[in-house]
Design a protein around this motif. Structure first.
Motif, PDB file in Angstrom:
ATOM      1  N   ALA A  65       0.832  -1.206   0.000  1.00 48.04           N
ATOM      2  CA  ALA A  65       0.000   0.000   0.000  1.00 48.04           C
ATOM      3  C   ALA A  65       0.869   1.260   0.000  1.00 48.04           C
ATOM      4  O   ALA A  65       0.579   2.224  -0.724  1.00 48.04           O
ATOM      5  N   SER A  66       1.945   1.256   0.789  1.00 46.17           N
ATOM      6  CA  SER A  66       2.814   2.437   0.813  1.00 46.17           C
ATOM      7  C   SER A  66       3.523   2.623  -0.530  1.00 46.17           C
ATOM      8  O   SER A  66       3.744   3.756  -0.962  1.00 46.17           O
ATOM      9  N   VAL A  68       2.240   1.859  -3.481  1.00 43.30           N
ATOM     10  CA  VAL A  68       1.236   2.440  -4.381  1.00 43.30           C
ATOM     11  C   VAL A  68       1.080   3.928  -4.096  1.00 43.30           C
ATOM     12  O   VAL A  68       1.101   4.756  -5.013  1.00 43.30           O
ATOM     13  N   VAL A  69       0.944   4.281  -2.822  1.00 41.94           N
ATOM     14  CA  VAL A  69       0.754   5.686  -2.436  1.00 41.94           C
ATOM     15  C   VAL A  69       1.955   6.531  -2.848  1.00 41.94           C
ATOM     16  O   VAL A  69       1.798   7.601  -3.447  1.00 41.94           O
ATOM     17  N   LEU A  70       3.162   6.055  -2.549  1.00 42.08           N
ATOM     18  CA  LEU A  70       4.362   6.823  -2.912  1.00 42.08           C
ATOM     19  C   LEU A  70       4.471   7.013  -4.424  1.00 42.08           C
ATOM     20  O   LEU A  70       4.809   8.111  -4.893  1.00 42.08           O
ATOM     21  N   LEU A  72       2.016   7.022  -6.664  1.00 42.58           N
ATOM     22  CA  LEU A  72       0.988   7.968  -7.111  1.00 42.58           C
ATOM     23  C   LEU A  72       1.369   9.406  -6.762  1.00 42.58           C
ATOM     24  O   LEU A  72       1.194  10.322  -7.575  1.00 42.58           O
ATOM     25  N   ILE A  73       1.884   9.611  -5.560  1.00 45.29           N
ATOM     26  CA  ILE A  73       2.296  10.961  -5.149  1.00 45.29           C
ATOM     27  C   ILE A  73       3.468  11.438  -6.014  1.00 45.29           C
ATOM     28  O   ILE A  73       3.504  12.591  -6.454  1.00 45.29           O
ATOM     29  N   SER A  76       2.294  12.510  -9.418  1.00 53.26           N
ATOM     30  CA  SER A  76       1.656  13.821  -9.340  1.00 53.26           C
ATOM     31  C   SER A  76       2.701  14.935  -9.207  1.00 53.26           C
ATOM     32  O   SER A  76       2.596  15.979  -9.845  1.00 53.26           O
ATOM     33  N   ALA A  84       2.146  17.642  -3.817  1.00 51.85           N
ATOM     34  CA  ALA A  84       2.564  16.233  -3.904  1.00 51.85           C
ATOM     35  C   ALA A  84       4.058  16.109  -3.613  1.00 51.85           C
ATOM     36  O   ALA A  84       4.489  15.175  -2.922  1.00 51.85           O
ATOM     37  N   ARG A  87       4.509  16.331   0.099  1.00 41.59           N
ATOM     38  CA  ARG A  87       4.096  15.065   0.719  1.00 41.59           C
ATOM     39  C   ARG A  87       5.161  13.999   0.531  1.00 41.59           C
ATOM     40  O   ARG A  87       5.471  13.237   1.452  1.00 41.59           O
ATOM     41  N   ILE A  91       6.839  11.830   3.440  1.00 40.94           N
ATOM     42  CA  ILE A  91       6.458  10.421   3.576  1.00 40.94           C
ATOM     43  C   ILE A  91       7.596   9.465   3.236  1.00 40.94           C
ATOM     44  O   ILE A  91       7.773   8.449   3.922  1.00 40.94           O
ATOM     45  N   SER A  92       8.384   9.755   2.201  1.00 41.42           N
ATOM     46  CA  SER A  92       9.420   8.799   1.791  1.00 41.42           C
ATOM     47  C   SER A  92      10.468   8.538   2.882  1.00 41.42           C
ATOM     48  O   SER A  92      10.803   7.373   3.129  1.00 41.42           O
TER      49      SER A  92
END
Length: 149
Positions: A65-66, A68-70, A72-73, A76, A84, A87, A91-92
């Motif tokens: 999940a992380s 996929v999120v990373l 996508l961000i 963007s 983005a 973020r 997050i990374s």
């Protein structure tokens, strides 16, 4: 009279941004592939009647999940979203620290899962470094408010 340089300048920055994000997107795609491959391995193990601990399923699912999120961000941000990019800068490194903590807990996960988690961390680490470089910040100038313009 119109300014014909404005579109060229913004197109130039967009091209520089895409080029700067190419390695980040490749690293994070690798992270996603490794994470998805691990889930596929877990599924294959269950199909072959092997026992897979719940902690492994949860951890590997969260890592996927992380990823996929990373990704996508990052996509963007590569298209020019300053929010983005911010973020991703936050997050990374958190993902890298989480991987280090999980991998370093003795006996929490089997060695083969710890190895996969370490590979994931090694893919995210350079991406986290790249997006936090000062040269990346120059590709995302702060918006000028109308009050100061």
């Amino acid at each position: 009279m119109t300014n014909t340089n404005a579109p060229q300048v913004s197109t130039g920055i967009a091209a520089l941004r895409r080029a700067a994000f190419r390695p980040v997107l490749l690293l994070l795609t690798g992270f996603l592939v490794v994470s998805a491959a691990m889930i596929a391995v877990l599924v294959a193990m269950v199909v072959n009647h092997a026992s897979v601990d719940t902690a492994i399923w949860i951890r590997c699912s969260l890592v996927l999940a992380s990823a996929v999120v990373l990704l996508l961000i990052a996509a963007s941000a590569a298209r020019g979203s300053r929010a983005a990019w911010i973020r991703l800068r936050i997050i990374s490194p958190i993902v890298v620290v989480a991987v280090i903590v999980i991998v370093s807990i003795p006996g929490f996960l089997p060695d083969w899962v710890r190895l996969e988690q370490a590979v994931c961390g090694l893919l995210v680490l350079p991406a986290a470094i790249i997006v936090n470089l000062p040269r990346m910040g120059r590709l995302f100038p702060k918006a000028v408010s109308s009050a100061t313009a």
